[in-house]
Enzyme design. Structure first.
Site, PDB file in Angstrom:
ATOM      1  N   HIS A 123       8.316  -8.687  -5.126  1.00 43.52           N
ATOM      2  CA  HIS A 123       7.547  -9.253  -4.014  1.00 43.52           C
ATOM      3  C   HIS A 123       7.629 -10.774  -3.924  1.00 43.52           C
ATOM      4  CE1 HIS A 123       4.941  -6.071  -2.083  1.00 43.52           C
ATOM      5  NE2 HIS A 123       5.654  -5.393  -2.963  1.00 43.52           N
TER       6      HIS A 123
ATOM      7  N   ASP B 251       1.417 -12.665   0.954  1.00 50.75           N
ATOM      8  CA  ASP B 251       1.987 -11.328   0.931  1.00 50.75           C
ATOM      9  C   ASP B 251       0.978 -10.444   1.669  1.00 50.75           C
ATOM     10  OD1 ASP B 251       2.465  -8.563  -0.035  1.00 50.75           O
ATOM     11  OD2 ASP B 251       3.905  -9.513  -1.372  1.00 50.75           O
TER      12      ASP B 251
END
Length: 452
Positions: A17, A113
């Site tokens: 990520h 995110d």
């Protein structure tokens, strides 16, 4: 001289990520030298990014946040234990790190995110815009956005979907090619009370509040979903794929993979790689090894040293020369090498994109999360790969997949189809492409944001 615009970026420090998020922020920081970017992430994740990237951008600075692991903590081995500890520490760990790092400096925008839904609440408290980034394809975001509808239409739990696994998700825009069984755990089956499932459900509910959402994909991948998102969110900006637009120098090749590949025939090698966190269970690793040995196919396998114990006795000696097992491989460069003819993968989004860019068909063994959706896209929608019978590696099933892609006419047709998709991706990130235009919009948005 202080800059007016100051963007704070909140990373999710697990799996793959943080690195692609950092890639995008680097690109924004390079294009907007008058905007400050502060990147908040755990120390461990930050150090793994700095190992890959040269931090030479003056207006981008990384800061560490606590990972939530208590001092002298002994791990129990529970699945996703580190994620649970981290999530228990949020958002307090981010708030504390931001207070220490920023001091009196004003914040003009919160990027995060998309997993970290609470960033929306933080932005609201600060009276600034929230711009989350989704690091996979549109279809996996759609299933999280429509989780409540999916639960209403399908029901919840294994009993609700028994016998209905193959039913198409044709009541969702652009999702008729996907099935109920392809959904991520925690939507209609699996542990819906895990911290990760709760976080993703909450994220889906928060999405209408975004100033804009950036997606690691391109509009032409699924125009129906693209148009649906544009009607649901203030701004929907497909600005990817990130992994092929990075300006960072390519990964080093410490294991000598590329030199080894130079000695192999064109499109002859099977490359095996399952990402940083995901690995099939030991008995499947053994079956995969047996298939590679029995098939006679040259192979390059990226496998952690600690997992070599799962390989059949004597396998490494018997396949020496024809096979090359390394602890780490520069995947993007490996898949771009002309010797690689098939990629055995878990179907993580970055892996799928990199395989397409390398022109390499896939043997798909999804493990969790969005892997099944990505795998369905590869095998049924795009038709550039094959699944494995029963969804688990067996010696004979894997050998059939290798033979079909490397030796049969169907493999050639897959490579042709990949060429067309690769062209579409390259056009999207090209000078006037949709992703490039959306990036300009994103850049304008974060540059124009002013502190309240």
């Amino acid at each position: 001289m202080p800059t007016e615009s100051h963007v704070i970026v909140l990373a999710f420090p697990f799996g793959s990520h943080a690195a692609p998020l950092h890639t995008l922020v680097r690109k924004l920081a390079t294009a907007a030298p008058d905007v400050s970017f502060s990147f908040f992430n755990t120390a461990k994740s930050n150090s793994s990014i700095t190992a890959l990237e040269d931090h030479d951008i003056g207006n981008l600075k990384a800061y560490n946040v606590a990972d939530g692991v208590p001092e002298n903590y002994v791990y129990t081995g529970k699945r996703q234990e580190d994620i649970e500890l981290f999530m228990k520490a949020t958002p307090g760990n981010f708030k504390r790190a931001i207070e220490v790092a920023i001091e009196e400096k004003k914040i003009s925008c919160v990027m995060s995110d998309a997993f970290l839904w609470f960033a929306g609440d933080m932005a609201e408290e600060m009276k600034v815009s929230w711009v989350p980034l989704w690091l996979s394809g549109q279809f996996s975001l759609s299933t999280h956005f429509y989780t409540d509808l999916l639960r209403d239409m399908i029901g919840i739990g294994t009993h609700a979907i028994a016998g209905r696994e193959d039913e198409p998700l044709d009541f969702l825009p652009g999702m008729s090619g996907f099935h109920i069984e392809d959904l991520q755990e925690g939507i209609v089956f699996g542990d819906m009370e895990s911290p990760l499932s709760i976080m993703l459900h909450r994220m889906g509910q928060m999405l209408p509040r975004v100033a804009a959402i950036a997606i690691n994909s391109f509009e032409e991948l699924n125009p129906t979903i693209t148009n649906d998102f544009k009607s649901k969110f203030q701004k929907c900006l497909n600005v990817g794929p990130f992994s092929i637009m990075s300006s960072v120098p390519s990964d080093s090749d410490e294991s000598g993979c590329l030199l080894w590949l130079d000695g192999q025939k064109t499109a002859s090698v099977a490359y095996v790689g399952f990402g940083r966190l995901m690995t099939p269970p030991p008995h499947e690793q053994a079956a995969l090894a047996e298939a590679l040995e029995a098939s006679g196919v040259p192979f390059l396998w990226s496998l952690k040293d600690s997992l070599k114990v799962n390989l059949p006795y004597g396998f490494l000696d018997r396949t020496k020369g024809r096979g090359n097992v390394v602890s780490w491989a520069p995947q993007l460069r490996v898949l771009a090498h002309p010797a690689v003819g098939v990629f055995v993968t878990h179907c993580g989004w970055n892996s799928v994109v990199e395989s397409v860019m390398g022109g390499v068909p896939m043997i798909c063994r999804p493990i969790l999360g969005d892997h099944r959706l990505n795998g369905r896209m590869v095998t049924d929608v795009w038709q550039i790969g094959v699944g494995i019978k029963g969804g688990v590696f067996t010696r004979d099933g894997t050998m059939r997949g290798l033979d079909l892609i490397l030796s049969k006419e169907k493999g050639k047709r897959m490579r042709e189809k990949i060429g067309a998709i690769k062209e579409m991706m390259e056009k999207a990130i090209g000078p006037q492409g949709s992703s490039s235009e959306n990036f300009k919009t994103l850049l304008e948005l974060v540059s124009m944001c002013k502190a309240s």
